[in-house]
Design a protein around this motif. Structure first.
Motif, PDB file in Angstrom:
ATOM      1  N   THR A  29       0.902  -1.128  -0.021  1.00 37.59           N
ATOM      2  CA  THR A  29      -0.147   0.013  -0.075  1.00 37.59           C
ATOM      3  C   THR A  29       0.903   1.364   0.056  1.00 37.59           C
ATOM      4  O   THR A  29       1.996   1.297   0.547  1.00 37.59           O
ATOM      5  CB  THR A  29      -0.815   0.111   1.096  1.00 37.59           C
ATOM      6  N   ASP A  31       0.609   3.985   1.561  1.00 40.30           N
ATOM      7  CA  ASP A  31       0.645   4.594   2.810  1.00 40.30           C
ATOM      8  C   ASP A  31       0.506   3.137   3.938  1.00 40.30           C
ATOM      9  O   ASP A  31      -0.412   2.577   3.678  1.00 40.30           O
ATOM     10  CB  ASP A  31      -0.059   5.770   3.217  1.00 40.30           C
ATOM     11  N   ILE A  34      -3.106   5.397   7.571  1.00 40.11           N
ATOM     12  CA  ILE A  34      -4.213   5.760   6.811  1.00 40.11           C
ATOM     13  C   ILE A  34      -4.925   7.050   7.740  1.00 40.11           C
ATOM     14  O   ILE A  34      -5.434   6.937   8.580  1.00 40.11           O
ATOM     15  CB  ILE A  34      -4.993   4.710   6.617  1.00 40.11           C
ATOM     16  N   ARG A  36      -7.777   8.941   6.387  1.00 38.89           N
ATOM     17  CA  ARG A  36      -9.211   8.947   5.967  1.00 38.89           C
ATOM     18  C   ARG A  36      -9.723   7.558   5.767  1.00 38.89           C
ATOM     19  O   ARG A  36      -9.238   6.637   5.357  1.00 38.89           O
ATOM     20  CB  ARG A  36      -9.533   9.989   4.754  1.00 38.89           C
ATOM     21  N   VAL A  40      -8.589   1.093   0.793  1.00 42.47           N
ATOM     22  CA  VAL A  40      -7.317   1.517   0.564  1.00 42.47           C
ATOM     23  C   VAL A  40      -6.642   0.289  -0.362  1.00 42.47           C
ATOM     24  O   VAL A  40      -6.780  -0.934  -0.248  1.00 42.47           O
ATOM     25  CB  VAL A  40      -6.435   1.215   1.879  1.00 42.47           C
ATOM     26  N   THR A  97      -8.456  -4.398  -2.208  1.00 45.99           N
ATOM     27  CA  THR A  97      -8.448  -3.189  -1.462  1.00 45.99           C
ATOM     28  C   THR A  97      -8.902  -3.529   0.212  1.00 45.99           C
ATOM     29  O   THR A  97      -9.212  -4.878   0.203  1.00 45.99           O
ATOM     30  CB  THR A  97      -9.710  -2.336  -1.821  1.00 45.99           C
ATOM     31  N   VAL A 100     -10.752   0.406   5.323  1.00 39.74           N
ATOM     32  CA  VAL A 100     -10.288   1.011   6.665  1.00 39.74           C
ATOM     33  C   VAL A 100     -11.427   2.122   7.003  1.00 39.74           C
ATOM     34  O   VAL A 100     -11.600   3.036   6.226  1.00 39.74           O
ATOM     35  CB  VAL A 100      -8.956   1.540   6.450  1.00 39.74           C
ATOM     36  N   LEU A 132      -1.445  -1.767   8.796  1.00 35.98           N
ATOM     37  CA  LEU A 132      -1.846  -0.651   8.632  1.00 35.98           C
ATOM     38  C   LEU A 132      -2.712   0.075   9.922  1.00 35.98           C
ATOM     39  O   LEU A 132      -2.878  -0.838  10.639  1.00 35.98           O
ATOM     40  CB  LEU A 132      -2.948  -0.469   7.401  1.00 35.98           C
ATOM     41  N   ARG A 134      -4.934   3.634  11.488  1.00 31.90           N
ATOM     42  CA  ARG A 134      -5.794   4.728  11.240  1.00 31.90           C
ATOM     43  C   ARG A 134      -5.596   5.531  12.603  1.00 31.90           C
ATOM     44  O   ARG A 134      -6.127   4.968  13.600  1.00 31.90           O
ATOM     45  CB  ARG A 134      -7.180   4.372  10.784  1.00 31.90           C
TER      46      ARG A 134
END
Length: 263
Positions: A29, A31, A34, A36, A40, A97, A100, A132, A134
């Motif tokens: 990915t 990033d 995350i 927003r 993803v 995808t 998130v 990942l 957020r």
């Protein structure tokens, strides 16, 4: 998993002259942090990203899922085949995808089909994780996801500082793996998410072959992170399954981390 005591001993990284460039399964990915909520984009590629080397054909995985706040979500239906182009060749890969939404960690996992490496006459199966996050809220990063073999991070794997160290623990069927050989790979070339091609490498592999560390008697290893970017760790042949279709199988645990420069 409980993080109880600091490591008093870990093997330093070394270069083995006989080691060839490393095979690594990527769950890429753009990033790791995350900002927003949303879907993803991720690409699954079996490749040599340090030197932008050979791309291996990736079969449709056995499993592709994410764990968030202890809940597992299957992502197989969202996978679509693509062709990924490296500097040497093109190979079969996949795009998908990761949904998130809420704050916290999202542990992305791929269980691939074994890949037959003709030059070594063995199968390779890399059980791969990347985490990942957020909104900076840690939830799942240190917990196992139930794979036969996996690397458990002792540092948050999405915000390691370049110049610091990263420590992991190799576990197979709930027990630490002593003396595991861990190949270490820098993602010097990265996939371009729009074109499905590789970018030019930003660094060259070190002389002497693949960078390797060994786990200690309790399965721990530590590596000093020299620069920012994605770093991969593959515990080779550490899994309990050692044969596939009558040939040797190297069942590897792979973990990708993201390192950052301090600004």
């Amino acid at each position: 998993m409980t993080l109880l005591k600091p490591l008093v001993a870990a093997t330093a990284a070394l270069c083995l002259p006989a080691a060839a460039s490393a095979h690594f399964l990527l769950q890429y990915t753009t990033d790791a942090m995350i900002a927003r909520p949303g879907d993803v984009p991720v690409k699954l590629i079996f490749w040599h990203p340090f030197e932008n080397g050979q791309v291996m054909d990736l079969a449709r995985p056995r499993e592709f899922f994410v764990v968030h706040r202890g809940e597992r979500t299957d992502l197989m239906d969202g996978l679509a085949p693509i062709t990924f182009e490296g500097a040497e060749n093109a190979g079969a890969a996949f795009r998908g995808t990761v949904p998130v939404k809420r704050s916290g960690d999202y542990v992305l996992v791929t269980v691939p089909e074994p890949y037959f490496e003709e030059t070594e006459d063995i199968y390779i199966q890399q059980l791969t994780k990347v985490v990942l996050n957020r909104n900076g809220l840690p939830t799942d990063w240190a917990e196992p996801v139930g794979l036969p073999v996996e690397i458990l991070p002792l540092n948050k794997p999405y915000n390691v500082l370049a110049g610091s160290t990263f420590t992991g623990r190799v576990m197979a069927e709930g027990a630490p793996v002593a003396g595991a050989e861990i190949e270490i790979e820098y993602m010097a070339a990265e996939p371009d998410m729009d074109s499905a091609r590789a970018t030019d490498p930003t660094a060259s592999p070190p002389p002497g072959g693949a960078v390797v560390a060994l786990s200690d008697a309790n399965g721990y290893f530590t590596f000093g992170i020299p620069r920012a970017g994605y770093w991969g760790f593959a515990a080779l042949g550490a899994g309990p399954v050692t044969e596939h279709d009558g040939k040797e199988l190297s069942q590897d645990a792979v973990l990708w981390i993201r390192a950052w420069d301090m600004e």
